[in-house]
Write a protein that holds these residues in place. Structure first.
Motif, PDB file in Angstrom:
ATOM      1  N   LEU A 193       0.822  -1.202   0.000  1.00 38.35           N
ATOM      2  CA  LEU A 193       0.000   0.000   0.000  1.00 38.35           C
ATOM      3  C   LEU A 193       0.860   1.258   0.000  1.00 38.35           C
ATOM      4  CD1 LEU A 193      -2.944  -0.631   0.097  1.00 38.35           C
ATOM      5  CD2 LEU A 193      -2.988   0.118   2.447  1.00 38.35           C
ATOM      6  N   THR A 194       0.706   2.085  -1.006  1.00 33.64           N
ATOM      7  CA  THR A 194       1.347   3.392  -1.015  1.00 33.64           C
ATOM      8  C   THR A 194       0.267   4.401  -1.346  1.00 33.64           C
ATOM      9  OG1 THR A 194       1.919   3.037  -3.306  1.00 33.64           O
ATOM     10  CG2 THR A 194       3.624   2.617  -1.676  1.00 33.64           C
ATOM     11  N   SER A 195       0.597   5.686  -1.217  1.00 39.58           N
ATOM     12  CA  SER A 195      -0.483   6.658  -1.397  1.00 39.58           C
ATOM     13  C   SER A 195      -0.047   7.807  -2.301  1.00 39.58           C
ATOM     14  CB  SER A 195      -0.938   7.194  -0.048  1.00 39.58           C
ATOM     15  OG  SER A 195       0.097   7.927   0.535  1.00 39.58           O
ATOM     16  N   ILE A 196      -1.046   8.461  -2.878  1.00 40.05           N
ATOM     17  CA  ILE A 196      -0.852   9.679  -3.659  1.00 40.05           C
ATOM     18  C   ILE A 196      -1.645  10.752  -2.932  1.00 40.05           C
ATOM     19  CG2 ILE A 196      -1.016  10.701  -5.932  1.00 40.05           C
ATOM     20  CD1 ILE A 196      -1.886   7.806  -6.830  1.00 40.05           C
ATOM     21  N   SER A 197      -1.058  11.941  -2.768  1.00 37.71           N
ATOM     22  CA  SER A 197      -1.806  13.002  -2.106  1.00 37.71           C
ATOM     23  C   SER A 197      -2.422  13.930  -3.134  1.00 37.71           C
ATOM     24  CB  SER A 197      -0.898  13.799  -1.185  1.00 37.71           C
ATOM     25  OG  SER A 197      -0.504  12.972  -0.118  1.00 37.71           O
ATOM     26  N   GLY A 198      -3.629  14.376  -2.840  1.00 38.89           N
ATOM     27  CA  GLY A 198      -4.324  15.283  -3.743  1.00 38.89           C
ATOM     28  C   GLY A 198      -4.934  16.434  -2.968  1.00 38.89           C
ATOM     29  N   ASN A 199      -5.127  17.530  -3.661  1.00 37.20           N
ATOM     30  CA  ASN A 199      -5.700  18.728  -3.066  1.00 37.20           C
ATOM     31  C   ASN A 199      -7.192  18.780  -3.409  1.00 37.20           C
ATOM     32  OD1 ASN A 199      -6.022  21.175  -1.949  1.00 37.20           O
ATOM     33  ND2 ASN A 199      -4.721  22.286  -3.384  1.00 37.20           N
ATOM     34  N   VAL A 200      -8.029  19.134  -2.434  1.00 39.80           N
ATOM     35  CA  VAL A 200      -9.461  19.210  -2.703  1.00 39.80           C
ATOM     36  C   VAL A 200      -9.751  20.477  -3.513  1.00 39.80           C
ATOM     37  CG1 VAL A 200     -11.734  19.499  -1.690  1.00 39.80           C
ATOM     38  CG2 VAL A 200     -10.115  17.924  -0.669  1.00 39.80           C
ATOM     39  N   LEU A 201     -10.296  20.280  -4.721  1.00 44.72           N
ATOM     40  CA  LEU A 201     -10.593  21.414  -5.611  1.00 44.72           C
ATOM     41  C   LEU A 201     -11.970  21.980  -5.341  1.00 44.72           C
ATOM     42  CD1 LEU A 201      -9.494  20.341  -9.168  1.00 44.72           C
ATOM     43  CD2 LEU A 201      -8.463  22.050  -7.730  1.00 44.72           C
ATOM     44  N   ALA A 202     -12.966  21.105  -5.261  1.00 41.35           N
ATOM     45  CA  ALA A 202     -14.350  21.557  -5.176  1.00 41.35           C
ATOM     46  C   ALA A 202     -15.168  20.483  -4.495  1.00 41.35           C
ATOM     47  CB  ALA A 202     -14.907  21.807  -6.568  1.00 41.35           C
ATOM     48  N   SER A 253     -19.675  14.630  -1.953  1.00 41.79           N
ATOM     49  CA  SER A 253     -18.468  14.194  -2.637  1.00 41.79           C
ATOM     50  C   SER A 253     -17.564  15.392  -2.818  1.00 41.79           C
ATOM     51  CB  SER A 253     -18.807  13.567  -3.983  1.00 41.79           C
ATOM     52  OG  SER A 253     -19.401  14.518  -4.822  1.00 41.79           O
ATOM     53  N   VAL A 254     -16.282  15.143  -3.045  1.00 43.97           N
ATOM     54  CA  VAL A 254     -15.354  16.228  -3.327  1.00 43.97           C
ATOM     55  C   VAL A 254     -14.566  15.885  -4.584  1.00 43.97           C
ATOM     56  CG1 VAL A 254     -15.083  17.035  -0.955  1.00 43.97           C
ATOM     57  CG2 VAL A 254     -13.602  15.237  -1.799  1.00 43.97           C
ATOM     58  N   LEU A 255     -14.057  16.928  -5.203  1.00 41.34           N
ATOM     59  CA  LEU A 255     -13.254  16.765  -6.406  1.00 41.34           C
ATOM     60  C   LEU A 255     -11.803  17.025  -6.023  1.00 41.34           C
ATOM     61  CD1 LEU A 255     -14.522  16.261  -9.185  1.00 41.34           C
ATOM     62  CD2 LEU A 255     -13.902  18.575  -9.764  1.00 41.34           C
ATOM     63  N   ILE A 256     -10.894  16.122  -6.407  1.00 37.57           N
ATOM     64  CA  ILE A 256      -9.486  16.339  -6.080  1.00 37.57           C
ATOM     65  C   ILE A 256      -8.683  16.480  -7.362  1.00 37.57           C
ATOM     66  CG2 ILE A 256      -9.494  15.238  -3.825  1.00 37.57           C
ATOM     67  CD1 ILE A 256      -8.547  12.712  -5.193  1.00 37.57           C
ATOM     68  N   ASN A 257      -7.487  17.063  -7.205  1.00 34.71           N
ATOM     69  CA  ASN A 257      -6.748  17.450  -8.408  1.00 34.71           C
ATOM     70  C   ASN A 257      -5.777  16.390  -8.890  1.00 34.71           C
ATOM     71  OD1 ASN A 257      -4.853  17.622  -6.443  1.00 34.71           O
ATOM     72  ND2 ASN A 257      -4.025  19.597  -7.089  1.00 34.71           N
ATOM     73  N   VAL A 258      -6.000  15.133  -8.561  1.00 33.67           N
ATOM     74  CA  VAL A 258      -5.213  14.068  -9.171  1.00 33.67           C
ATOM     75  C   VAL A 258      -6.170  13.165  -9.933  1.00 33.67           C
ATOM     76  CG1 VAL A 258      -3.255  14.020  -7.611  1.00 33.67           C
ATOM     77  CG2 VAL A 258      -5.309  12.805  -6.995  1.00 33.67           C
ATOM     78  N   GLY A 259      -5.723  12.627 -11.030  1.00 31.60           N
ATOM     79  CA  GLY A 259      -6.612  11.832 -11.864  1.00 31.60           C
ATOM     80  C   GLY A 259      -5.878  10.711 -12.563  1.00 31.60           C
ATOM     81  N   ALA A 260      -6.396  10.321 -13.708  1.00 32.86           N
ATOM     82  CA  ALA A 260      -5.831   9.193 -14.444  1.00 32.86           C
ATOM     83  C   ALA A 260      -4.357   9.439 -14.774  1.00 32.86           C
ATOM     84  CB  ALA A 260      -6.623   8.974 -15.725  1.00 32.86           C
ATOM     85  N   ARG A 261      -4.022  10.740 -14.976  1.00 33.88           N
ATOM     86  CA  ARG A 261      -2.637  11.123 -15.237  1.00 33.88           C
ATOM     87  C   ARG A 261      -1.703  10.657 -14.124  1.00 33.88           C
ATOM     88  NH1 ARG A 261      -2.005  17.422 -15.113  1.00 33.88           N
ATOM     89  NH2 ARG A 261      -2.623  16.909 -13.000  1.00 33.88           N
ATOM     90  N   ASP A 262      -2.212  10.647 -12.881  1.00 31.68           N
ATOM     91  CA  ASP A 262      -1.392  10.239 -11.735  1.00 31.68           C
ATOM     92  C   ASP A 262      -1.605   8.772 -11.384  1.00 31.68           C
ATOM     93  OD1 ASP A 262      -0.640  13.138 -10.927  1.00 31.68           O
ATOM     94  OD2 ASP A 262      -2.805  13.144 -11.139  1.00 31.68           O
ATOM     95  N   GLY A 263      -2.318   8.062 -12.235  1.00 30.96           N
ATOM     96  CA  GLY A 263      -2.501   6.638 -12.017  1.00 30.96           C
ATOM     97  C   GLY A 263      -3.635   6.278 -11.088  1.00 30.96           C
ATOM     98  N   ILE A 264      -4.553   7.211 -10.853  1.00 31.28           N
ATOM     99  CA  ILE A 264      -5.695   6.911  -9.983  1.00 31.28           C
ATOM    100  C   ILE A 264      -6.651   5.961 -10.688  1.00 31.28           C
ATOM    101  CG2 ILE A 264      -7.658   7.948  -8.779  1.00 31.28           C
ATOM    102  CD1 ILE A 264      -5.315   8.992  -7.504  1.00 31.28           C
TER     103      ILE A 264
END
Lengths: 179, 300
Positions: B122-131, B140-151
Motif C-alpha cells: 500500500l502506497t499513497s498519492i496526495s491530492g488537493n481538494v478542488l471543489a 463528494s469532493v473533487l481532487i486534483n489528481v486523476g488518471a494522469r497520476d494513475g488513480i
C-alpha cells in the motif's frame, strides 16, 4: 434609462451565462463538506424566472436549457431532468409574462413562488417514480423556501446592476417591435 | 387594420417552438440515457468537469481561503462577545483540545513517516481538494489528481487519520471522491476488538449508521471501526472511526477523519489482494494417491 439595442440584448444574454457560471462556481467552493439539512437557494432558477417574467427575450429557451444542463452536469444532479422541468416552467411563465406586467409585485412573487415549488417538487417526484436514489424531503422544502425568499433579492440585484425592469407601455425593441 | 404589416414574430414563432421541442427532447433524452446507461453518461460528466474545474483552480484557492478567513473572524467575534472570564477559560480548554488533536494527528503522521504500512503493497498519492459536489444532496469532493497520476476507480481516500471515502469517477486531471456520508456509500467494516463484521451505510449525516451486524451485543460505544476489505473494494485495516449510540439507540460511527476541513486527501494505491485458491503444492502432490486410485476404479 437603458436603450433596447441589439448589443444590450446580447450583453444581457452573456450576463445571464456569466452570472450562472458564477453561481455554479460558488456552489462548488469546498467551504463546507459537512452534510446537513440546510440547502442553498437555487439562484439560477430564481434568476431565470425573474428575467423570464420581466424580459423574456433576454433568456431564450436554448440559453436556459444549455445553462441548466451545464449546472446539472457540474452539480452532480441527474443530467437533463432538472433542466427540462425548469425549461417547461420558464416557458409557461414567459407565456403569461404579458398578463403579469400590470399587476403588483406580490402577484408576480406568488406566481414565481408557485413555479419554484412546482419545479423542485416535480423534480423530486419524477426521481422517486424512477427509483433514483433521492434525498430528504426536509432539504427540498428548505431549498424551496430559500429560493422563494431569494427571489426579490434577485430582482433587486437585476434592477440595480442591469437596469432590468418591466417594459413600459409603448416600449419597443431594437427591431421596432412592441414589447 | 386590414393590412397588418408582417412582423418578424410571425416567422420566428414557429421556429422558436421547434427549437423548444427539440431542446426538450434532447434534455429528456439525456436524462433517460442516464437512467439506462448511467456509467457512460457519468464518464461524460467527469470528462466535462475534468475540462472545466481544474481551469478555475487559481480562483478556487484564494476565494476559499478568504471565505475561511471571514468564517474564522466571525467565530472569533462570537467568542469575544461572551463574558471575559468564560472566554479565557474556554480558550484554555480550546488550547488543550487543540494540543490533544495535534498530538493525535502528529502521531498518525509519525506512524506514516515510520513507514508503518497497513499493507506492504500500500502506497499513497496526495491530492488537493478542488471543489465539493455543489449540491446539498450529494456528499463528494473533487481532487486534483486523476488518471494522469494513475488513480483508478474504487481506491480508498483518507485524510491524515481516517478513511474519507472512495474514488468514484476519474478524469484526466481530476477525480471525484464519494464521501462515506453520501447516501449511496456502503463500506464493509470490522468492529474491533470483537471482530464483528458490518456495513457502514451513508445517510447524509455526519455519523453514518452501521448496519448488518451479526451480534449487536458484542459492540460497545467507543469500539474502533476499521475497514474489513470484504469484496476487495478497500484495503483492510484502515481506521474509519469509533462506535457511538444515537438518541434512538442506533449504532453509528463517529468518523475519525476531519470532515470540516477536507483540504488534502491521500489516495491509497490498492491493486487488490492476491487470492490463495490452490492447496499448498509444496506439501501435497497435485492429485492425492487415494483420489487417483478411486478415480481409476471409477473409470474401470
Amino acid at each position: 434609462m437603458t436603450e433596447n439595442t441589439v448589443s444590450r440584448l446580447w450583453f444581457m444574454r452573456t450576463m445571464f451565462i456569466l452570472l450562472s457560471v458564477g453561481v455554479i462556481f460558488l456552489h462548488l467552493l469546498p467551504l463546507s463538506t459537512l452534510p446537513g439539512t440546510l440547502a442553498a437557494p437555487d439562484i439560477i432558477l430564481a434568476l431565470a424566472f425573474c428575467w423570464a417574467l420581466r424580459r423574456p427575450e433576454f433568456v431564450p429557451a436554448l440559453l436556459i436549457g444549455l445553462v441548466m444542463l451545464f449546472a446539472d452536469l457540474m452539480m452532480s444532479r441527474p443530467p437533463g431532468l432538472f433542466a427540462a422541468i425548469a425549461l417547461v416552467a420558464v416557458e409557461m411563465l414567459k407565456a403569461r409574462a404579458s398578463q403579469l406586467r400590470n399587476t403588483p409585485f406580490s402577484v408576480e412573487w406568488i406566481t414565481a413562488s408557485m413555479a419554484i415549488a412546482a419545479v423542485i417538487v416535480g423534480y423530486r417526484l419524477i426521481l422517486m417514480l424512477l427509483l433514483v436514489e433521492s434525498f430528504a424531503l426536509s432539504t427540498a422544502l428548505v431549498q424551496i423556501l430559500f429560493t422563494i425568499l431569494i427571489y426579490p433579492v434577485v430582482i433587486g440585484v437585476s434592477w440595480v446592476f442591469f437596469g432590468l425592469r418591466k417594459p413600459t407601455l409603448g416600449e419597443v425593441n431594437a427591431l421596432g417591435q412592441r414589447l | 387594420m386590414a393590412h397588418e404589416p408582417l412582423r418578424t414574430e410571425d416567422f420566428s414563432g414557429p421556429l422558436k417552438r421547434l427549437i423548444l421541442v427539440v431542446l426538450m427532447l434532447v434534455l429528456v433524452g439525456v436524462f433517460i440515457l442516464w437512467r439506462i446507461d448511467s456509467p457512460r453518461v457519468e464518464r461524460f460528466r467527469i470528462a466535462v468537469i475534468d475540462r472545466v474545474v481544474p481551469n478555475f483552480d487559481w480562483a478556487f484557492t484564494p476565494v476559499t481561503g478568504a471565505a475561511n478567513l471571514i468564517k474564522d473572524f466571525q467565530s472569533y467575534r462570537k467568542i469575544y462577545d461572551q463574558n471575559q472570564e468564560l472566554r479565557r477559560e474556554l480558550q484554555r480548554m480550546e488550547s488543550w483540545k487543540e494540543a490533544a488533536l495535534q498530538l493525535e494527528q502528529e502521531n498518525a503522521r509519525l506512524l506514516d513517516l515510520n513507514n508503518v504500512r497497513l499493507d506492504p503493497r500500500l502506497t499513497s498519492i496526495s491530492g488537493n481538494v478542488l471543489a465539493d459536489s455543489g449540491s446539498p444532496y450529494r456528499q463528494s469532493v473533487l481532487i486534483n489528481v486523476g488518471a494522469r497520476d494513475g488513480i483508478l476507480d474504487g481506491w480508498a481516500a483518507m485524510d491524515g487519520i481516517g478513511l474519507v471515502g472512495r474514488v468514484s469517477g476519474v478524469g484526466e486531471r481530476s477525480s471525484r471522491v464519494l464521501l462515506l456520508t453520501d447516501a449511496s456509500s456502503r463500506v464493509p467494516v470490522t468492529v474491533q476488538p470483537s471482530g464483528q463484521r458490518g456495513l457502514i451505510v451513508g445517510d447524509n449525516t455526519l455519523a453514518p449508521p452501521i448496519d448488518f451486524v451479526e451480534n449487536r451485543d458484542l459492540i460497545r460505544p467507543g469500539d474502533r471501526v476499521v475497514s474489513s476489505g470484504d469484496g476487495d473494494v478497500f484495503p483492510s485495516g484502515v481506521l474509519i472511526g469509533h462506535i457511538a449510540v444515537d438518541t434512538g439507540g442506533r449504532m453509528r460511527v463517529r468518523l475519525a477523519a476531519d470532515y470540516e476541513r477536507l483540504e488534502f486527501l491521500r489516495i491509497l494505491r490498492n491493486y487488490g489482494t492476491e487470492r490463495i485458491s490452490d492447496p499448498g503444492r509444496m506439501v501435497l502432490p497435485e492429485v492425492l494417491p487415494e483420489t487417483a486410485a478411486t478415480e481409476a476404479a471409477a473409470n474401470d
